[in-house]
Enzyme design. Structure first.
Site, PDB file in Angstrom:
ATOM      1  N   CYS A 293       0.986  -0.965   0.093  1.00  0.00           N
ATOM      2  CA  CYS A 293      -0.024  -0.033   0.129  1.00  0.00           C
ATOM      3  C   CYS A 293       0.776   1.306  -0.032  1.00  0.00           C
ATOM      4  CB  CYS A 293      -0.945  -0.142   1.323  1.00  0.00           C
ATOM      5  SG  CYS A 293      -0.163  -0.024   2.677  1.00  0.00           S
ATOM      6  N   GLY A 294       0.632   2.399   0.731  1.00  0.00           N
ATOM      7  CA  GLY A 294       1.367   3.576   0.894  1.00  0.00           C
ATOM      8  C   GLY A 294       2.457   3.224   1.906  1.00  0.00           C
TER       9      GLY A 294
END
Length: 349
Positions: A293-294
């Protein structure tokens, strides 16, 4: 006040069935008492409320406790603060786990796993014992977002009795009790320094080699699932961290968490619905999976959804540094940041 940095188990079995199971425990006064445990990783507000009401503990009791653990966290460009939301409204007697504090203090990346000693110190200061059952929950604003990351972290460090509430938004809407304000500081307890289960984590160097070899003859067929929004994955929307390029790891699969949640309640979809989502994306349960993800937070939402859908946990890992590390460490000319061009084509994939 809760101690800064530590403001802030139930056994993860099949999430397809649930029961509140009585268990006989012996208290400090040698009287027999009934303890109730949860058998599913995801629990509903009604299930948690039942267990909290039935498991009433005194200060002298040595029996395992059920502890709600707030893991509220927001993206850096959101403007809201997790601890503030915790103070405004929380499950009674909950602790707060600060994702921005309980991490590797020496890493330049935001949410890398803390050293085992630091994790044990955080659990100690939150007053959570190794044998306690922990039910992690999110903010009512986001429903399911960061709680699975904290649940995953506890499991990586061997805390067996962990669950995720599905979710605090429904807890509030359905009228279950809440409290607000600073609350009482948890009483510190002993928590042994654990071992980290490295089989659940994957580092940058390995992901880079896998990405370079992907689709080559004889290469390992690993599936990389990305929890960020489709716009960030495509490279057309900016990252929430200023100066960071958007885009995606070559051959990764876009798996925005919005597709895994009920649009109204923000709960994880049912097992059958999640299975249909993963099948529609071509996610094969027989092949290894890397969740990304981030910063490694919402990647754990995918992991929780895979658990609920019945995918084997032995073939899943989480890329801890995720896109924030990836976009800063890959070298220009390697072709390891892919974007969708103006014609909707993903070059090289």
């Amino acid at each position: 006040m809760f101690v800064s940095g530590f403001r802030c188990s139930l056994r993860p079995l099949s999430s397809r069935s649930f029961c509140v199971r009585p268990m006989i425990a012996i208290g400090t006064r040698r009287k027999m008492s009934t303890q109730y445990t949860l058998d599913s990783y995801l629990v509903t507000p009604a299930q948690l409320d039942t267990v909290l009401k039935k498991n009433v503990h005194s200060k002298l009791s040595t029996a395992p406790r059920v502890i709600p653990l707030c893991a509220s966290w927001f993206l850096p460009n959101d403007g809201r603060d997790g601890y503030t939301t915790f103070l405004e409204q929380r499950i009674p007697h909950a602790r707060f786990f600060d994702l921005d504090a309980v991490k590797d203090p020496y890493s330049p990346y935001p949410h890398m796993l803390p050293p085992p000693k630091d994790f044990a110190e955080a659990m100690k200061r939150m007053g959570i014992r190794r044998e306690d059952s922990v039910v992690v929950y999110d903010s009512k604003e986001l429903g399911i977002f960061s709680a699975p990351r904290v649940g995953w972290t506890l499991k990586v460090f061997g805390h067996e009795n962990v669950h995720v509430l599905n979710n605090f938004k429904k807890w509030v809407e359905e009228g279950y009790p809440t409290e607000s304000g600073e609350g009482r500081e948890p009483y510190p307890v002993n928590y042994p320094v654990p071992d980290l289960d490295a089989s659940k984590v994957v580092a940058f160097e390995e992901v880079r080699e896998l990405a370079k070899d992907m689709k080559k003859e004889g290469a390992e067929e690993v599936q990389i699932l990305d929890a960020r929004s489709i716009g960030r994955w495509e490279g057309v929307d900016p990252e929430p961290r200023e100066g960071l390029s958007s885009g995606h790891i070559p051959y990764s699969i876009s798996m925005p968490i919005s597709e895994l949640l009920d649009p109204k309640d923000k709960t994880l979809l049912s097992a059958d619905e999640l299975l249909e989502v993963f099948r529609s994306k071509g996610v094969n349960p027989a092949k290894p999976i890397i969740n990304s993800c981030g910063t490694g937070v919402t990647a754990a939402v995918i992991d929780a959804a895979l658990t609920e859908a019945g995918y084997p946990s032995t073939t899943r890992r989480l890329y801890d540094g995720s896109w924030t590390e990836w976009a800063q460490r890959v070298k220009p000319g390697e072709g390891l940041i892919r974007k969708i061009d103006d014609q909707g084509v993903n070059p090289g994939s």
